[in-house]
Design a protein around this motif. Structure first.
Motif, PDB file in Angstrom:
ATOM      1  N   GLN B 146       0.826  -1.196   0.000  1.00  0.00           N
ATOM      2  CA  GLN B 146       0.000   0.000   0.000  1.00  0.00           C
ATOM      3  C   GLN B 146       0.870   1.260   0.000  1.00  0.00           C
ATOM      4  OE1 GLN B 146      -3.454  -0.202   2.585  1.00  0.00           O
ATOM      5  NE2 GLN B 146      -2.750  -2.152   3.395  1.00  0.00           N
ATOM      6  N   GLU B 273      -4.400   0.541  -6.059  1.00  0.00           N
ATOM      7  CA  GLU B 273      -5.399   0.854  -5.030  1.00  0.00           C
ATOM      8  C   GLU B 273      -6.761   0.303  -5.395  1.00  0.00           C
ATOM      9  OE1 GLU B 273      -4.869   2.324  -2.088  1.00  0.00           O
ATOM     10  OE2 GLU B 273      -2.731   2.498  -2.445  1.00  0.00           O
ATOM     11  N   GLU B 276      -6.873  -3.291  -4.895  1.00  0.00           N
ATOM     12  CA  GLU B 276      -6.957  -3.546  -3.460  1.00  0.00           C
ATOM     13  C   GLU B 276      -8.390  -3.638  -2.973  1.00  0.00           C
ATOM     14  OE1 GLU B 276      -4.769  -0.880  -0.980  1.00  0.00           O
ATOM     15  OE2 GLU B 276      -2.987  -1.062  -2.245  1.00  0.00           O
TER      16      GLU B 276
END
Lengths: 470, 470, 470
Positions: B146, B273, B276
């Motif tokens: 991240q 992202e 994710e």
């Protein structure tokens, strides 16, 4: 002469008492505190320090002031119950996990506040007074009685009284870990058993006198009869029985804590496994819900077909935690049984949320443990009967010898989490190859090997010759 | 001459070791116990006591034996990671909350028992053996990576390995509080990091020798490589790699714990992202549920529009607790970011269920703290970089200076409860006017003013001139 | 002469201070640790050690360094509030359970973060400035106010401010146990009250001077005003009131912690019980949910018709635990009120998961307690006003005298579990007769008597003459 002998005994006994005080009391508080925080430089394999002989068996106790046991906050004992003998009803102020090493028997855990929903088969013959008149038709109701046998793990919650009878033909041997620092225990953090019956065992003739005195002294601190000191008159009134009966209950009982029973007299008590499963009853008083009163308290962990981790080439591990035996959530403890094939490896790993107490049950092997100080605190050849602690976050690695290696590991968490360094679900497997390469200053191919050569193997690693390298 | 110098060094080093022992070990147990129970007379603002230089950055460590840190049971550190440098994979035995003071980078938290569900973009080129032959088409799978940036709070559960890479162009500065007395930690209650790679940093030439030795000594206690001491031969078998590779892994690594990486070599690792958020996978082994494996571990707390407490005239506070970042319930910690406008006040209040560790991030102001002994334990002008502890139930009150005041406060509860003395939801506002009047021997009107003049303001109070008095 | 007198006073005071230090500080850490682990040889009945006189009443405090209180980790106090007097708003860092021994009054617990949803009946007349002009129509809103009366148990969570007013015509007497070692308290494990108003009481003329100084010194450690030491200027700005008003708030208040109020001035505050039940409001900020803000905090335990255990011939017991008063789950405490008829017995039993603090409220009787060392640690005649602790797992047995016996027992668990040795739901009743027979070496008939003679009686046993033996 006799005077000289008893003088010598007295001197020796005094020396023992001093030595004992030294080890447990005048040992510096700082040193004890360090051990409790697991600042330890060496983990030795450990054998029982004391043995208490009773009429129907004996109890071996590990020294709970050894650094490793202080660190884990537990006490280890092993009970041996001879055939046709009874371990008297008792309870501990802390949760206990038991592993049956050998033999078979019956056990009953008497949950406080639960009613008596099981009954002995057949009728109880009672004589009224001394006249021998027989009453029939009175069924004896009591709490659940269950069979136990080699390979069983048994969960005993803090405060629950339990008794155990060996109805087999060989010794029943039970290894137990008591989590004396569990939150359930708000009193002394040491081994303690409260008995409803029994007393200090009579000294055997075969042992030296001052050794017996040592045992007696230690035992007085570990095992206590809770009925003997109550006022006999009031107790007679409470039980609504004659005071003579109370006096015979309170008489010093030199049989100890494990006693021989009248031949076949406990034969009427037969657990009916099927009935056990059928019976359902409601119990809400005193905080215990139905699930506790009727809870399953045992699980066999010696069944390779139920293994949670299995490798045809390396071995298998069976885990019993709160998910497989829900009562363990009350104990906050769990247990696993592991088997390594000859020369196989148990991957280097640490346990995140528990201390681990290991008992070697068969074979031999090498154990390495790295302390949280970064130094090797154990690198020993272990054999059957050895006990040692692997504290939380200490990295451990094992390699079985030519006979293979079997062990039981009891843990101070009801859902312990292991973190292997390598292989499936490991820390290193979760890290990108490019990070490993830069972390270790190695080539990409080397990082790939480090990460992936054992990628499909979890915890149990076959020896190199049989390993399936790509 | 050289002999004399090293003799002096030795003597100075010995003196240091003695002094160190003095401060940590021979300081009376009673005095340490009092500090741990927060019986403290003075809370000073605190700066780092030690600095460890690594190849790719440095680590500053506050003295964890300061009374205020003993009271809160925490350790404070600040990591500075240079651009293109990597903080090596490590884990702690206690939960850690991190605040990114400056810069940007990528982080990965490797949850034990969770599988590798993310993959680096592009393919990894690997050479088989030394032949330079390239394999393509092998994707590198690893755990979630991240991005992090200034103003982020990051939750790192006990035992979860993590690494961090600065892919930005300026230093990445991370301030961390580790709750060493959290129940998760059953071993030493002190700062401790376990590294999968790295080693004691090489001594720099620019510093005095015995100072370096001091740092080395202290650092050996704080940071440990868990792989280096394992038997190389067994480890080679466990990894299924040549022993030479293990030997190069175990070689003392003088780069320290933060290392420079090959230019651009970590560029292939890009957090996606969007991906994710989309990725979902099931993971039930080893106690970690899906929610942990896939848990959100970061939350930006530098966004005035997300303020939980907002006053146009006084400032704003953003709170991140278990309700906004659920993984905090595993850590039992939380964090808030506060901003006071010039000369505004933070209402006098105490925290009911947590200790608070404050880092001043900008501006300056006055802090008053009343101890549980009823006396003033702090009344200081604070500035950027100051760290101090406000223990549970200690009453604190702040007033910003002419530049305003900004701070980060980390708390040892996942749902801390503040109790202001005055204003909205305060103790005094909950009490009837007639009780206040009699309690303080004041008039009804005065009691009314005490109770209601700030009745609509919660925690943040505008300076008097702009205050909206009725 | 005056000089001599004050010299004598000084010397006596110094001696006291030394003695006090001796008892609390230089008493060996080892000895304190043993007491905290309940290694105690003797449990005496205990009376208050100190008395603090305030204007409107007084507070009696038991010595919290008595072994039995260290073992239970609690502090005991008794407040006496005179008619038309107010116990000033204060809070403790640990949960407190209160039993109203005598009188009536009103109480308000000010939950932090909850809004003010109740209002005093009628209007509050306020004067603007000094002009005497009356404002009408302003209702005073505050948190819930409730009536209390003799026999009530009241739960006060850690950190919740509370005040109490005696609106009756006789003294209001409240006995309180504070669980200072509860997890909620992360600071000093000793009695501590934080006051929003009030101060060290003026020394009375009727008492010896150095005794007063002793009380003053002790009291300074127990009771603290949290507002007095804050900077007056900043506080004036925070309250948005003139600094003179703050100065009068911070003036030393020699009335103490319980004050007389203006005649009838608190008469406007009337709890409306019906309204209490009707009112519903939502409150989610700051961690407190609606259930806390609106929680029931009191339960009368002096109502034989609500008895949980009832025996027409032996007495009755009413239990208030988390099931009957849910807020107790926040305190992790509970309470029971017991009544034994003349000469009846309270069955020998232990409590599995709690320490028990007993206050004898009427009558007299004999109490026997067996320690976990197996020896009798108490065998005393107890009378009204006696307080003592029965630690976890200590076996206790009581027999009422000719007047009967009444007591209140406060326990350090929200759902305590008792385990009687005999009678209904007892350990012995859960064990098969044949096991008892062999355990005690008695006949089957005797084992049957031991097991079944009290089989239908739970905890409360009629005296032998009225006992229903089969």
């Amino acid at each position: 002469m006799a005077f000289t002998k008893s003088l010598v005994s007295f001197v020796l006994f005094s020396l023992f008492v001093s030595a004992f005080s030294l080890s447990t009391e005048t040992r510096s508080q700082e040193s004890l505190r360090e051990a409790r925080q697991c600042r330890i430089d060496r983990i030795p394999t450990s054998r029982p320090a004391r043995r208490i002989q009773s009429e129907g068996g004996h109890t071996e106790i590990w020294d709970e002031y050894e650094d490793q046991f202080l660190c884990a906050g537990v006490a280890a004992i092993r009970n041996t119950i001879h055939p046709n003998s009874l371990s008297l009803p008792n309870f501990e102020p802390a949760p206990r996990l038991v592993y049956i090493q050998k033999g078979r028997g019956i056990i009953s855990i008497v949950f406080p506040g639960c009613t008596e929903s099981f009954q002995s088969q057949g009728y109880i013959r009672t004589r009224v007074g001394g006249e021998g008149q027989q009453q029939q038709g009175i069924k004896d109701r009591h709490q659940k009685v269950q069979t136990i046998k080699q390979g069983d793990a048994i969960a005993i919650p803090a405060g629950a009284a339990h008794w155990c009878y060996n109805d087999g033909s060989e010794d029943l041997i039970a290894f137990s870990i008591t989590d004396v620092t569990n939150d359930a225990n708000q009193i002394e953090q040491s081994l303690k058993s409260f008995y409803l019956a029994g007393g200090q065992p009579r000294r055997g003739q075969e042992e030296g006198q001052q050794e017996q005195e040592q045992e007696q002294e230690q035992e007085r601190q570990n095992s206590v009869n809770v009925i003997n000191e109550l006022n006999a008159e009031q107790l007679a009134e409470a039980f609504a029985v004659p005071i003579e009966l109370i006096r015979s209950l309170q008489k010093p009982d030199e049989r100890g804590w494990i006693v021989r029973v009248e031949k076949e007299s406990l034969g009427v008590i037969r657990p009916d496994e099927e009935e056990e499963e059928r019976e359902r009853y409601s119990e809400r008083s005193n905080g215990y819900e139905e699930r506790e009163c009727n809870a399953r308290i045992r699980q066999n962990i010696d069944n390779p077909r139920r293994a949670d981790i299995y490798s045809r080439q390396a071995g298998h591990i069976q885990i019993v935690n709160r998910q497989t035996l829900p009562i363990l959530s009350i104990l906050d403890m769990s247990i696993e049984k592991g088997h390594l094939h000859p020369n196989a490896l148990y991957a280097p790993h640490w346990t995140i949320n528990a201390h681990t107490i290991v008992l070697i049950t068969r074979g031999e092997g090498n154990i390495q443990v790295i302390g949280t100080n970064g130094r090797k605190v154990m690198d020993d050849r272990v054999h059957e009967g050895d006990v040692f602690v692997i504290p939380q976050y200490f990295t451990a690695m094992s390699k079985a010898g030519n006979e293979g290696l079997e062990w039981v590991a009891i843990k101070t968490s009801d859902l312990p989490m292991k973190s292997p360094i390598l292989g499936h679900a490991s820390a290193i497997k979760g890290i990108p190859i490019e990070v490993l390469k830069n972390a270790y200053k190695i080539t990409t191919q080397e990082a790939r090997d480090i990460k992936l050569n054992r990628k499909d193997q979890y915890m149990l690693l076959p020896p190199r010759s049989t390993s399936s390298r790509p």
